[in-house]
Design an enzyme around this catalytic site. Structure first.
Site, PDB file in Angstrom:
ATOM      1  N   HIS A 176      12.147  -2.541   1.022  1.00  0.00           N
ATOM      2  CA  HIS A 176      11.383  -0.857   1.581  1.00  0.00           C
ATOM      3  C   HIS A 176      11.188  -1.294   2.988  1.00  0.00           C
ATOM      4  O   HIS A 176      11.854  -0.173   3.431  1.00  0.00           O
ATOM      5  CB  HIS A 176       9.988  -1.336   1.834  1.00  0.00           C
ATOM      6  CG  HIS A 176       8.684  -0.759   1.946  1.00  0.00           C
ATOM      7  ND1 HIS A 176       8.031  -0.516   3.325  1.00  0.00           N
ATOM      8  CD2 HIS A 176       8.112   0.704   1.091  1.00  0.00           C
ATOM      9  CE1 HIS A 176       7.506   0.350   3.566  1.00  0.00           C
ATOM     10  NE2 HIS A 176       7.965   1.576   2.180  1.00  0.00           N
ATOM     11  N   HIS A 197      10.640   8.279   4.383  1.00  0.00           N
ATOM     12  CA  HIS A 197       8.808   8.040   4.525  1.00  0.00           C
ATOM     13  C   HIS A 197       9.370  10.380   5.095  1.00  0.00           C
ATOM     14  O   HIS A 197      10.620  10.628   5.888  1.00  0.00           O
ATOM     15  CB  HIS A 197       8.010   7.579   5.402  1.00  0.00           C
ATOM     16  CG  HIS A 197       8.177   6.528   5.129  1.00  0.00           C
ATOM     17  ND1 HIS A 197       9.055   5.296   5.101  1.00  0.00           N
ATOM     18  CD2 HIS A 197       7.677   6.026   3.977  1.00  0.00           C
ATOM     19  CE1 HIS A 197       8.687   4.395   3.955  1.00  0.00           C
ATOM     20  NE2 HIS A 197       7.992   4.633   2.943  1.00  0.00           N
ATOM     21  N   HIS A 206      10.101   5.520  -3.849  1.00  0.00           N
ATOM     22  CA  HIS A 206       9.204   4.654  -3.882  1.00  0.00           C
ATOM     23  C   HIS A 206       8.443   4.786  -5.483  1.00  0.00           C
ATOM     24  O   HIS A 206       8.577   3.548  -5.770  1.00  0.00           O
ATOM     25  CB  HIS A 206       7.260   5.242  -3.352  1.00  0.00           C
ATOM     26  CG  HIS A 206       7.564   4.902  -2.186  1.00  0.00           C
ATOM     27  ND1 HIS A 206       7.802   6.000  -1.098  1.00  0.00           N
ATOM     28  CD2 HIS A 206       7.833   3.978  -0.897  1.00  0.00           C
ATOM     29  CE1 HIS A 206       7.742   5.595   0.129  1.00  0.00           C
ATOM     30  NE2 HIS A 206       7.973   4.277   0.172  1.00  0.00           N
ATOM     31  N   HIS A 328      -2.100   7.948   1.942  1.00  0.00           N
ATOM     32  CA  HIS A 328      -1.518   6.683   1.401  1.00  0.00           C
ATOM     33  C   HIS A 328      -1.763   6.229   3.186  1.00  0.00           C
ATOM     34  O   HIS A 328      -0.899   5.207   3.466  1.00  0.00           O
ATOM     35  CB  HIS A 328       0.201   7.614   1.337  1.00  0.00           C
ATOM     36  CG  HIS A 328       1.365   6.763   1.939  1.00  0.00           C
ATOM     37  ND1 HIS A 328       2.025   6.302   3.189  1.00  0.00           N
ATOM     38  CD2 HIS A 328       2.210   5.655   0.975  1.00  0.00           C
ATOM     39  CE1 HIS A 328       2.791   6.103   3.215  1.00  0.00           C
ATOM     40  NE2 HIS A 328       3.010   5.117   2.098  1.00  0.00           N
ATOM     41  N   HIS A 332      -2.681   2.279   4.347  1.00  0.00           N
ATOM     42  CA  HIS A 332      -1.712   1.381   4.894  1.00  0.00           C
ATOM     43  C   HIS A 332      -2.849   0.638   6.036  1.00  0.00           C
ATOM     44  O   HIS A 332      -2.538  -0.834   5.909  1.00  0.00           O
ATOM     45  CB  HIS A 332      -0.690   1.837   4.851  1.00  0.00           C
ATOM     46  CG  HIS A 332       1.254   1.878   4.431  1.00  0.00           C
ATOM     47  ND1 HIS A 332       1.637   0.362   4.112  1.00  0.00           N
ATOM     48  CD2 HIS A 332       0.884   2.220   3.604  1.00  0.00           C
ATOM     49  CE1 HIS A 332       2.581   1.036   2.976  1.00  0.00           C
ATOM     50  NE2 HIS A 332       2.060   2.280   2.880  1.00  0.00           N
ATOM     51  N   PHE A 349       5.499   0.029   8.279  1.00  0.00           N
ATOM     52  CA  PHE A 349       6.749  -0.679   7.463  1.00  0.00           C
ATOM     53  C   PHE A 349       7.243  -1.804   6.948  1.00  0.00           C
ATOM     54  O   PHE A 349       7.742  -1.846   5.932  1.00  0.00           O
ATOM     55  CB  PHE A 349       7.274   1.301   6.893  1.00  0.00           C
ATOM     56  CG  PHE A 349       6.666   2.032   6.800  1.00  0.00           C
ATOM     57  CD1 PHE A 349       5.806   2.615   6.205  1.00  0.00           C
ATOM     58  CD2 PHE A 349       6.667   3.525   7.536  1.00  0.00           C
ATOM     59  CE1 PHE A 349       4.881   3.456   5.614  1.00  0.00           C
ATOM     60  CE2 PHE A 349       6.218   4.890   7.499  1.00  0.00           C
ATOM     61  CZ  PHE A 349       5.146   4.323   5.983  1.00  0.00           C
ATOM     62  N   HIS A 362       1.001   2.294  -3.885  1.00  0.00           N
ATOM     63  CA  HIS A 362       2.452   3.084  -4.460  1.00  0.00           C
ATOM     64  C   HIS A 362       1.919   3.192  -5.766  1.00  0.00           C
ATOM     65  O   HIS A 362       2.063   4.222  -6.198  1.00  0.00           O
ATOM     66  CB  HIS A 362       3.761   2.494  -3.592  1.00  0.00           C
ATOM     67  CG  HIS A 362       3.840   2.480  -2.077  1.00  0.00           C
ATOM     68  ND1 HIS A 362       3.797   4.062  -2.785  1.00  0.00           N
ATOM     69  CD2 HIS A 362       3.508   2.332  -1.582  1.00  0.00           C
ATOM     70  CE1 HIS A 362       4.220   4.033  -0.746  1.00  0.00           C
ATOM     71  NE2 HIS A 362       3.487   2.957  -0.482  1.00  0.00           N
TER      72      HIS A 362
HETATM   73 CU1  C2O Z   1       7.033   3.561   2.106  1.00  0.00          CU
HETATM   74 CU2  C2O Z   1       3.310   2.783   1.414  1.00  0.00          CU
HETATM   75  O1  C2O Z   1       5.179   3.709   2.142  1.00  0.00           O
END
Ligand code: C2O
Length: 598
Positions: A176, A197, A206, A328, A332, A349, A362
């Site tokens: 990632h 992203h 993802h 999303h 995070h 990230f 995810h």
């Molecule tokens: Cu690649 Cu939720 O991030």
């Protein structure tokens, strides 16, 4: 950075584009052009050679410039060029992986995968669907003790492998980071950052990542039907950190989380760094309305749902999808530990993959892709643009060998042999409601009393503006009268906020209100809230833009349903208020306009 005056922004013709590129009779694909403003050939250079002059052309598709140069010779005045071939983003061989740009105090030192002696092989789908077992990903809050034990054993086995093994938890987490913090350049474009992203690569990248993670986990526990869980944060029963991740003795626990958000705390899908003052039932209602807004109101077409086109050679961060912004981003940030230097693990990230919770978060994002397609079989289809379908990434599988997988390989989860447990979608009925005391019509708003009621809102006189306080702007609509359902379906009215610049490492969120007399009075899940922009902190090895080394991107918010509910479909203009919530003063806005979009 680009400093476009408001008059330039208003004068620039609206670029309305469809993701299905028009084809000429000769079969050539003509790419929609991103911008018509001040093309400068000197900006055609790769990032490493970037000119220090203000760059007013960066939204322009660099490959058009390159082809234009080829056709016209260096020094010629730029002319738009037709491109005759598709340029999907492709990951170059992993040996090109470079040092990621990690924040100070980072808890890892590299993000590159272990090297491969062999060249990647192309992904081959299951030869026979009937003889390949189907994995069913369960809702994390509903799993059995046996499942938790097996999952723990799998994660323990991954963690026990050395980082030099691509199947190890450390190597998986690094995948990632490498794709998000600037370790790669798209094949053929050295010096340009590859970023998964803030564009149409978000959903498919993802999906591929979880797919290989799950295969590795299944092989380590010796069960080809083993499926990773999804964090069902879109339904009331799943709106807490799932218990198995909160157990401190578990392999699924990560100490680098926000301790205030351990169960039974309800998640705020709209989190902005400040604890909301909602009761539990208000929070649930708010979350459901947020889900409806993001999945339905803001996602009426494939081009809006998936996010902006991003092709090889383009600057990254062309524009995130609604779901990538919310929920999303807030999920995070809600999980990450504010006491860590960079909100590790989930709140940045580079480190997010270090928290086993990442994969459950995810999985639910991935589930939203499937759910969205099921909401409207006629209109909710995958994109058909070849540059999306042919974009490709590299992953190690469970054997472990290096595999090149394309977006077109992962459109059908059945072909990938997994599905999601079927759970209710309570947000489908949670269309946001108008806050009676908070709505105004643009036509009737300029009375001093209305102004006073609007609270502290500054009127933007010219762009760009730095978002240090609530800022309002009157925006003309391209249509000033009611349209039929068919017209609205074929062309969606979209609020475009572009030239959004955010400094690196900045967790940022701003909300966008339309026709809100008093945005502070808008109730939870209120219709006056058009949507939000969210930045999860991350860095860029190639330097980003200008001194701030941040990202530059665009937010697109579909307005059709909102204008219906606000009874504003006949108005000539709308009043837009941008309200900074997190990272105040660290966000710049280049301009605000309304376009019609397919
Ligand atoms: Cu690649 Cu939720 O991030």
């Amino acid at each position: 950075m680009a400093s476009l005056s408001q008059s330039q922004l208003i004068a620039a013709p609206s670029t309305t584009f469809s993701l299905c590129s028009p084809r000429t009779s000769s079969g050539l694909t003509i790419r929609p052009r991103r911008s018509t403003v001040h093309q400068r050939v000197s900006c055609a250079s790769s990032r490493g050679e970037r000119s220090s002059e203000p760059d007013t052309s960066r939204q322009h598709d660099r490959r058009d410039v390159l082809l234009g140069l080829g056709a016209l010779g260096a020094g010629a005045t730029f002319m738009p060029a037709r491109r005759a071939r598709a340029d999907p983003v492709a990951t170059p061989n992993v040996s090109t992986c470079g040092q990621a740009d990690l924040p100070p105090g980072a808890n890892v030192s590299t993000c590159c995968p272990p090297p491969s002696n062999a060249l990647p092989v192309d992904f081959a789908p299951a030869a026979s669907l009937s003889s390949t077992p189907l994995r069913t990903r369960p809702a994390a809050h509903s799993v059995t003790a046996d499942y938790v034990a097996k999952f723990n054993a799998g994660i323990a086995a991954m963690k026990a492998l050395p980082a030099s093994d691509p199947r190890s938890f450390a190597a998986q987490a690094a995948v990632h980071c490498a794709y998000c913090d600037g370790s790669y350049s798209p094949e053929g474009f050295p010096g340009v950052e590859l970023q998964v992203h803030n564009s149409w690569l978000f959903f498919p990248f993802h999906r591929c990542y979880l797919y290989f993670f799950e295969r590795i986990l299944g092989s380590l526990v010796g069960d080809p039907t083993f499926a990773i869980p999804f964090w069902n944060w879109d339904a009331p029963d799943g709106m807490r950190l799932p218990a198995m991740y909160a157990d401190q003795s578990s392999q699924l626990f990560d100490p680098r989380r926000d301790a205030r958000h351990a169960p039974p705390k309800l998640i705020d899908l709209d989190y902005n760094g400040t604890e909301p003052r909602f009761t539990d039932s208000q929070q649930i209602d708010h979350n459901l309305r947020v889900m409806y807004r993001q999945m339905v109101s803001l996602s009426p077409t494939p081009s809006l749902f998936f996010g902006s086109p991003y092709r090889a050679g383009d600057d990254p961060n062309q524009g995130p999808s609604p779901v990538e912004n919310i929920p999303h981003g807030p999920v995070h940030i809600w999980c990450g530990d504010p006491k860590q230097p960079s909100f590790e693990d989930m709140g940045n990230f580079y480190s997010a993959g270090n928290d086993p919770l990442f994969y459950a978060h995810h999985a639910n994002i991935d589930r939203m892709w499937s759910v969205w397609k099921g909401l409207d079989a006629r209109r909710h289809t995958d994109l058909t643009d070849p540059d999306w379908l042919n974009a490709s990434f590299l992953f190690y599988d469970e054997t472990p060998k290096l595999v090149r997988i394309r977006v077109r390989d992962v459109l059908d989860t059945g072909a990938l042999r997994y599905q999601y447990q079927d759970v209710p979608l309570p947000w489908k009925a949670a269309r946001p409601t108008v806050t009676a005391t908070a709505t105004r019509r643009a036509d009737s708003l300029v009375t001093p009393a209305a102004k006073a009621a609007g609270g502290a809102t500054k009127k933007a006189s010219k762009f760009p503006v730095t978002l240090d306080e609530a800022t309002s702007v009157t925006v003309r609509r391209p249509v000033g009268s009611k349209r039929s359902k068919a017209e609205k379906e074929s062309k969606v009215e979209v609020l475009v906020i572009d030239g959004i610049e955010v400094g690196r490492d900045v967790a940022a969120k701003f909300d966008v209100f339309v026709n809100a007399e008093d945005h502070g009075a808008v109730g939870s899940g209120g219709r006056e809230l058009a949507g939000s922009f969210v930045n999860v902190p991350h860095r860029h090895a190639h330097g980003g833009h200008g001194k701030e080394r941040g990202i530059k991107t665009t937010l697109r918010l579909a307005l059709n349903e909102q204008l219906e509910d606000l009874k504003a479909e006949g108005d000539e203009s709308v009043e837009v208020i941008l309200v900074p919530r997190q990272g105040k003063g660290n966000v710049k806005i280049g301009g605000v306009r309304i376009e019609l979009m397919h």
